[in-house]
Design an enzyme around this catalytic site. Structure first.
Site, mmCIF file in Angstrom:
data_model
loop_
_atom_site.group_PDB
_atom_site.id
_atom_site.type_symbol
_atom_site.label_atom_id
_atom_site.label_comp_id
_atom_site.label_asym_id
_atom_site.label_seq_id
_atom_site.Cartn_x
_atom_site.Cartn_y
_atom_site.Cartn_z
ATOM 1 N N GLY A 30 -5.627 -9.923 6.541
ATOM 2 C CA GLY A 30 -5.751 -8.462 6.552
ATOM 3 C C GLY A 30 -6.243 -7.990 5.203
ATOM 4 N N GLY A 32 -6.964 -4.085 2.803
ATOM 5 C CA GLY A 32 -6.822 -2.635 2.737
ATOM 6 C C GLY A 32 -7.033 -2.187 1.315
ATOM 7 C CG PHE A 34 -3.052 -3.739 0.333
ATOM 8 C CD1 PHE A 34 -3.309 -5.096 0.314
ATOM 9 C CD2 PHE A 34 -3.057 -3.075 1.549
ATOM 10 C CE1 PHE A 34 -3.574 -5.780 1.492
ATOM 11 C CE2 PHE A 34 -3.315 -3.755 2.728
ATOM 12 C CZ PHE A 34 -3.580 -5.115 2.703
ATOM 13 C CB VAL A 37 -2.795 -10.414 3.274
ATOM 14 C CG1 VAL A 37 -1.681 -11.425 3.506
ATOM 15 C CG2 VAL A 37 -2.224 -9.160 2.648
ATOM 16 C CE LYS A 59 -0.351 -6.407 -0.223
ATOM 17 N NZ LYS A 59 0.792 -5.619 0.213
ATOM 18 C CG ASP A 153 1.643 3.311 2.607
ATOM 19 O OD1 ASP A 153 1.324 4.214 3.413
ATOM 20 O OD2 ASP A 153 0.864 2.397 2.274
#
Ligand code: ADE
Length: 356
Positions: A30, A32, A34, A37, A59, A153
């Site tokens: 995944g 985003g 941030f 990952v 991550k 979040d």
């Protein structure tokens, strides 16, 4: 950096510092705002790492301050079985020649609650599963709130599903926006799970997390997002003035639970402790008792005291944390033991279809 030799896919990551294990970056799981990952497979364990899993998620951030935020919260909350586990951090050099800041996480092979909602195709999940998931999310959130923090979040994509013997245990992840209660926002994000006071006054305290819980539960029950987002339109005016639609066909328990979360006045919303006593999550006929996962082994890490790579939270705020000082000479692993799935029995009872 064009002349740099490309790494073979199975070649271990080159750690910036002496690392306690060699690992290979697998496929992306995944990404985003941030960071990204990936799956991480440990290639060669060295003495002292026997208790760590061979498959983890890693991550990766490009900023050390982001790594610091995430890893310090994960360390702070690592004893909670409803918060994603973390094993430590290290630094590597990417193929592009830039520094990569990595935090090793418990691998959630069931995906996220967001995936489950999407897979339901707009039908939602069955109420008994929603009730069990909600209880686990509340237990994780209680751990955070009791210690004086706000997640900031919460959303379905940040609730990860970790396999246990009898189903999947939901665990809260992604602490990139988290903060201490009553402190000013460390970073302002945007989310359709934000509360009215967050979009109108940039106030994000523990009741704002409760609003997000209401939106997540509504999403699980209905298979829909709290607001209809038309082509990336700004949702703030909607959030500021309306309430998400709670369908009349939901059970009285579910509707009452949602009413207690989705109150526009943050002072009137229930607290996490109050919600944990609500009949929506306590009904004995459908809720398996959610017990903490028992630790089965304790692996000590001799370096931890000397080289702990995590910043004491009291002395740090992410706005100041451009960098976090001398980088430890060893990639530190937290002695968070592998929890075999049998140890999760009490924590699960989540016979969840379609989560794999
Ligand atoms: N995506 C974000 N965090 C993850 C994790 N810990 N496991 C699997 N996928 C993830």
């Amino acid at each position: 950096m064009g002349s740099m030799k490309r790494k073979r896919p199975d070649e271990p990551e080159k750690s910036f510092f002496r690392s306690k294990f060699e690992w290979v970056r697998g496929p992306m799981l995944g990404s985003g705002g941030f960071g990204s990952v990936y799956l991480a497979t440990v290639k060669k364990s060295k003495l002292g790492c026997e208790g760590f899993p061979t498959v983890m998620a890693v991550k990766t951030f490009s900023k050390s301050s982001e790594l610091a935020t995430e890893s310090s919260y994960l360390t702070l909350f690592r004893d909670c079985p409803f918060i994603i586990g973390s094993y430590g951090t290290n630094l590597t050099i990417g193929d592009d020649g830039y520094l990569k800041c990595n935090v090793f996480l418990e691998y959630a092979d069931g995906g996220t609650i967001g995936d489950l909602i999407e897979k339901s195709g707009g039908s939602g999940l069955c109420e008994s599963d929603v009730s069990k998931y909600t209880k686990a999310i509340l237990k994780g959130l209680e751990y955070i709130h009791e210690r004086g923090y706000v997640h900031c979040d919460l959303k379905p994509d940040n609730i990860l599903l970790v396999r246990s013997d009898s189903g999947f245990v939901p665990k809260i992840g992604d602490f990139g926006l988290a903060k201490m209660a009553m402190q000013k926002l460390s970073r302002q994000g945007t989310s359709m799970y934000f509360s009215p006071e967050t979009v109108t006054h940039k106030i994000q305290e523990q009741p704002s997390d409760i609003w997000a819980v209401g939106c997540i539960v509504l999403g699980m029950l209905t298979g829909r997002q709290p607001w209809e987002a038309k082509g990336g339109a700004d949702l703030r005016p909607l959030i500021a003035s309306k309430l998400p639609n709670v369908p009349g066909w939901l059970s009285e328990d579910a509707k009452d639970f949602l009413r207690k979360c989705l109150l526009r006045d943050p002072f009137k919303r229930s607290t996490v402790a109050e919600l944990l006593t609500h009949s929506f999550v306590t009904k004995p006929d459908r809720v398996g008792e959610v017990e903490p996962v028992k630790e089965v082994a304790s692996v000590s890490s001799p370096e931890q005291g000397d080289y702990g790579s995590f910043i004491p939270l009291g002395s740090w705020s992410s706005e100041e944390a451009v960098d976090f000082g001398p980088i430890p000479p060893v990639a530190v692993l937290n002695p968070r033991p592998v929890i075999p799935s049998t140890a999760c029995q009490g924590a699960s009872n989540f016979a969840v279809m379609g989560a794999a």
